[in-house]
Design a protein around this motif. Structure first.
Motif, PDB file in Angstrom:
ATOM      1  N   GLU A  52       0.827  -1.210   0.000  1.00  9.02           N
ATOM      2  CA  GLU A  52       0.000   0.000   0.000  1.00  9.02           C
ATOM      3  C   GLU A  52       0.864   1.263   0.000  1.00  9.02           C
ATOM      4  O   GLU A  52       1.874   1.350   0.696  1.00  9.02           O
ATOM      5  CB  GLU A  52      -0.917   0.021   1.220  1.00  9.02           C
ATOM      6  N   LEU A  53       0.439   2.226  -0.777  1.00 13.59           N
ATOM      7  CA  LEU A  53       1.025   3.559  -0.793  1.00 13.59           C
ATOM      8  C   LEU A  53      -0.100   4.545  -0.547  1.00 13.59           C
ATOM      9  O   LEU A  53      -1.099   4.549  -1.269  1.00 13.59           O
ATOM     10  CB  LEU A  53       1.702   3.850  -2.132  1.00 13.59           C
ATOM     11  N   ALA A  54       0.042   5.387   0.483  1.00 15.69           N
ATOM     12  CA  ALA A  54      -1.045   6.292   0.871  1.00 15.69           C
ATOM     13  C   ALA A  54      -0.490   7.650   1.279  1.00 15.69           C
ATOM     14  O   ALA A  54       0.673   7.777   1.678  1.00 15.69           O
ATOM     15  CB  ALA A  54      -1.864   5.696   2.020  1.00 15.69           C
ATOM     16  N   VAL A  55      -1.342   8.649   1.153  1.00 16.85           N
ATOM     17  CA  VAL A  55      -1.063   9.975   1.694  1.00 16.85           C
ATOM     18  C   VAL A  55      -1.861  10.122   2.979  1.00 16.85           C
ATOM     19  O   VAL A  55      -3.074   9.880   2.994  1.00 16.85           O
ATOM     20  CB  VAL A  55      -1.440  11.082   0.690  1.00 16.85           C
ATOM     21  N   GLU A  56      -1.181  10.502   4.053  1.00  9.05           N
ATOM     22  CA  GLU A  56      -1.825  10.606   5.359  1.00  9.05           C
ATOM     23  C   GLU A  56      -1.726  12.023   5.905  1.00  9.05           C
ATOM     24  O   GLU A  56      -0.698  12.686   5.758  1.00  9.05           O
ATOM     25  CB  GLU A  56      -1.201   9.625   6.353  1.00  9.05           C
ATOM     26  N   ILE A  57      -2.801  12.463   6.539  1.00 12.39           N
ATOM     27  CA  ILE A  57      -2.848  13.757   7.216  1.00 12.39           C
ATOM     28  C   ILE A  57      -3.019  13.497   8.708  1.00 12.39           C
ATOM     29  O   ILE A  57      -3.908  12.747   9.116  1.00 12.39           O
ATOM     30  CB  ILE A  57      -4.010  14.620   6.695  1.00 12.39           C
ATOM     31  N   ASP A  58      -2.163  14.090   9.488  1.00 11.79           N
ATOM     32  CA  ASP A  58      -2.252  13.970  10.944  1.00 11.79           C
ATOM     33  C   ASP A  58      -2.250  15.379  11.524  1.00 11.79           C
ATOM     34  O   ASP A  58      -1.250  16.103  11.418  1.00 11.79           O
ATOM     35  CB  ASP A  58      -1.083  13.157  11.496  1.00 11.79           C
ATOM     36  N   ASN A  59      -3.365  15.761  12.125  1.00 12.66           N
ATOM     37  CA  ASN A  59      -3.519  17.132  12.612  1.00 12.66           C
ATOM     38  C   ASN A  59      -4.121  17.134  14.012  1.00 12.66           C
ATOM     39  O   ASN A  59      -5.038  16.365  14.310  1.00 12.66           O
ATOM     40  CB  ASN A  59      -4.402  17.937  11.657  1.00 12.66           C
ATOM     41  N   LEU A  60      -3.578  17.997  14.869  1.00 13.13           N
ATOM     42  CA  LEU A  60      -4.168  18.256  16.176  1.00 13.13           C
ATOM     43  C   LEU A  60      -4.349  19.764  16.314  1.00 13.13           C
ATOM     44  O   LEU A  60      -3.376  20.517  16.342  1.00 13.13           O
ATOM     45  CB  LEU A  60      -3.281  17.735  17.310  1.00 13.13           C
ATOM     46  N   ALA A  87       3.711  10.755   3.275  1.00 12.53           N
ATOM     47  CA  ALA A  87       3.418   9.583   2.449  1.00 12.53           C
ATOM     48  C   ALA A  87       3.820   8.348   3.239  1.00 12.53           C
ATOM     49  O   ALA A  87       4.874   8.329   3.882  1.00 12.53           O
ATOM     50  CB  ALA A  87       4.184   9.656   1.136  1.00 12.53           C
ATOM     51  N   ALA A  88       2.982   7.328   3.192  1.00 12.76           N
ATOM     52  CA  ALA A  88       3.237   6.080   3.915  1.00 12.76           C
ATOM     53  C   ALA A  88       3.269   4.927   2.921  1.00 12.76           C
ATOM     54  O   ALA A  88       2.357   4.771   2.100  1.00 12.76           O
ATOM     55  CB  ALA A  88       2.156   5.841   4.969  1.00 12.76           C
ATOM     56  N   ILE A 409      -7.462  14.948  13.735  1.00 12.46           N
ATOM     57  CA  ILE A 409      -7.895  14.532  12.407  1.00 12.46           C
ATOM     58  C   ILE A 409      -6.804  13.666  11.796  1.00 12.46           C
ATOM     59  O   ILE A 409      -5.654  14.108  11.672  1.00 12.46           O
ATOM     60  CB  ILE A 409      -8.175  15.739  11.496  1.00 12.46           C
ATOM     61  N   THR A 410      -7.125  12.419  11.430  1.00 11.89           N
ATOM     62  CA  THR A 410      -6.120  11.485  10.881  1.00 11.89           C
ATOM     63  C   THR A 410      -6.661  10.745   9.655  1.00 11.89           C
ATOM     64  O   THR A 410      -6.683   9.517   9.627  1.00 11.89           O
ATOM     65  CB  THR A 410      -5.694  10.483  11.948  1.00 11.89           C
ATOM     66  N   PRO A 411      -7.096  11.446   8.597  1.00 11.81           N
ATOM     67  CA  PRO A 411      -7.558  10.744   7.395  1.00 11.81           C
ATOM     68  C   PRO A 411      -6.399  10.229   6.561  1.00 11.81           C
ATOM     69  O   PRO A 411      -5.271  10.748   6.633  1.00 11.81           O
ATOM     70  CB  PRO A 411      -8.331  11.827   6.644  1.00 11.81           C
ATOM     71  N   ALA A 412      -6.633   9.183   5.766  1.00 12.17           N
ATOM     72  CA  ALA A 412      -5.634   8.603   4.868  1.00 12.17           C
ATOM     73  C   ALA A 412      -6.279   8.398   3.490  1.00 12.17           C
ATOM     74  O   ALA A 412      -7.452   8.015   3.387  1.00 12.17           O
ATOM     75  CB  ALA A 412      -5.104   7.286   5.427  1.00 12.17           C
ATOM     76  N   PHE A 413      -5.485   8.638   2.439  1.00 12.97           N
ATOM     77  CA  PHE A 413      -5.966   8.514   1.072  1.00 12.97           C
ATOM     78  C   PHE A 413      -5.100   7.501   0.335  1.00 12.97           C
ATOM     79  O   PHE A 413      -3.918   7.731   0.097  1.00 12.97           O
ATOM     80  CB  PHE A 413      -5.932   9.882   0.365  1.00 12.97           C
TER      81      PHE A 413
END
Length: 416
Positions: A52-60, A87-88, A409-413
């Motif tokens: 898997e290759l994903a773009v992740e957003i991690d926000n507080l 990117a993960a 907020i921790t969405p992943a695409f």
């Protein structure tokens, strides 16, 4: 911010009302969460996500108001957010790679002191400022086995270490930079173990600051299964900060240590409302360099905590008593140093701490939390080593309040 004495009871009542409203009208979610879970990250490597290759957003995003009115520290407000874009990629079943950037922003400012944060930064003037505060993020998480993980780069720090509040201030989850170094994580039925090295300051030859790193161990020995009706455990924690190196031009090598050892029991009720009750007691120690500016070389503290978990609402009360305990990263109220009165120290202080927390799970990857603290000082006096004078606390200033609101907020695409 420091409120006037006439508003103390009103602020205390406001805090209680806010917490009660969140409890009464909260979500009926089954999963229990606390503010700590809002600050932490999951270090698990899922073998099913290989390739898997994903773009992740991690926000507080946070707004924390500290209404302090004591001799320990002045009040202040933290309004802002930190954001990680990364990117993960998981090329192997047991290897997860992450790369991106971490940025910290406070509302209402466009200048930041130009060095890594370990708590609130101190302003050094325009010559040491940047318009933004951005750091690179790079992490390699290797699942050596089902129970053992080895991490390099940006480690799983902050609340993930599970340190007690006299050793670690939860507010650092908002204002400090990510920890970087190496980490070993082990989790089994009878032992949770976290050992890490956080390299805080690197030096080149002729640099004018100290080399600095932190070595930490946080372990929990579990006498029985965590899901037992009565779960018994024994926490062991140790932090050692080392400053100075072979090419350090500043002179001197300094080592400071904070440690704790304790015992706890958790009664798992698993009722629809009351989930569990936890009672824990810890004994803390500290060791300071003999040639430092701190007049005491060692001290100790006694920490007792009683916590109630009600679905996604948590209430805890703790008692603290200490003699010459100096905390490196703990809440200032648990240390003997006065951040408000320069050169003053506290002796024989004792304190009660009441904490109320609520977490509202909006949806997968979106959580809203609120917490309120009341710190109530019981005994103690200020001490000035240079003049050898002592004065007791001003008891009209012995109550301090704090209220925080947080959105994680921790969405992943998924790209591939």
């Amino acid at each position: 911010m420091i409120f006037k004495s006439g508003n103390r009871k009103r602020n205390e009542m406001r805090l209680i009302i806010v917490c009660a409203l969140f409890f009464l009208f909260g979500n009926e979610a089954v999963n229990c969460q606390t503010i700590d879970s809002l600050f932490s990250s999951d270090p698990t490597v899922d073998a099913a996500r290989q390739g898997e290759l994903a773009v992740e957003i991690d926000n507080l995003t946070f707004f924390k108001d500290n209404e302090f009115n004591s001799s320990f520290q002045e009040g202040y407000t933290l309004p802002g957010f930190w954001l990680q874009l990364k990117a993960a990629y998981q090329p192997l079943p047991n290897l997860r790679l992450e790369a991106g950037a971490h940025s910290l922003w406070f509302w209402g400012t466009n200048r930041y002191p130009a060095y890594a944060y370990r708590g609130l930064a101190t302003w050094n003037g325009k010559e040491n400022a940047h318009n933004v505060h951005v750091l690179p993020v790079l992490r390699a998480n290797i699942a050596v086995s089902r129970k053992l993980n080895f991490v390099m780069g940006n480690i799983y720090g902050g609340t993930n270490h599970g340190l007690i509040e006299p050793l670690y201030n939860p507010e650092l989850n908002l204002s400090s930079d990510p920890e970087t170094g190496t980490q070993l994580l082990f989790n089994s039925r009878f032992l949770d173990f976290d050992m890490w090295l956080d390299w805080q300051s690197f030096i080149f030859k002729n640099d004018t600051h100290h080399e600095s790193f932190l070595y930490g161990i946080s372990a929990k020995i579990k006498a029985n299964d965590e899901n037992s009706s009565f779960h018994v455990y024994f926490p062991l924690q140790n932090l050692i900060q080392h400053r100075g190196g072979e090419i350090d031009t500043m002179g001197g090598v300094f080592t400071t240590m904070n440690s704790s050892i304790g015992a706890g029991v958790r009664y798992n009720i698993n009722h629809k409302i009351l989930k569990n009750i936890t009672l824990e007691a810890d004994l803390t120690f500290n060791k300071n360099p003999e040639d430092s500016d701190i007049p005491v070389t060692g001290g100790r503290g006694y920490y007792g905590k009683l916590a109630f978990q009600l679905k996604n609402f948590n209430i805890s009360t703790s008692y603290w008593k200490s003699d010459d305990f100096i905390s490196m990263y703990g809440n200032p109220f648990y240390g003997s140093l006065s951040f408000k009165n320069a050169g003053m120290y506290f002796e024989h202080q004792s304190m009660l701490h009441l904490l109320a927390q609520y977490v509202y799970p909006i949806g997968k990857g979106f959580d809203l939390g609120v917490n309120g603290d009341i710190f109530y000082f019981l005994t103690g006096y200020l001490y000035a080593p240079e003049t050898d004078t002592k004065r007791y606390f001003e008891f009209e200033n012995n109550r301090n309040y704090s209220l925080g609101i947080y959105l994680r907020i921790t969405p992943a695409f998924l790209l591939k």
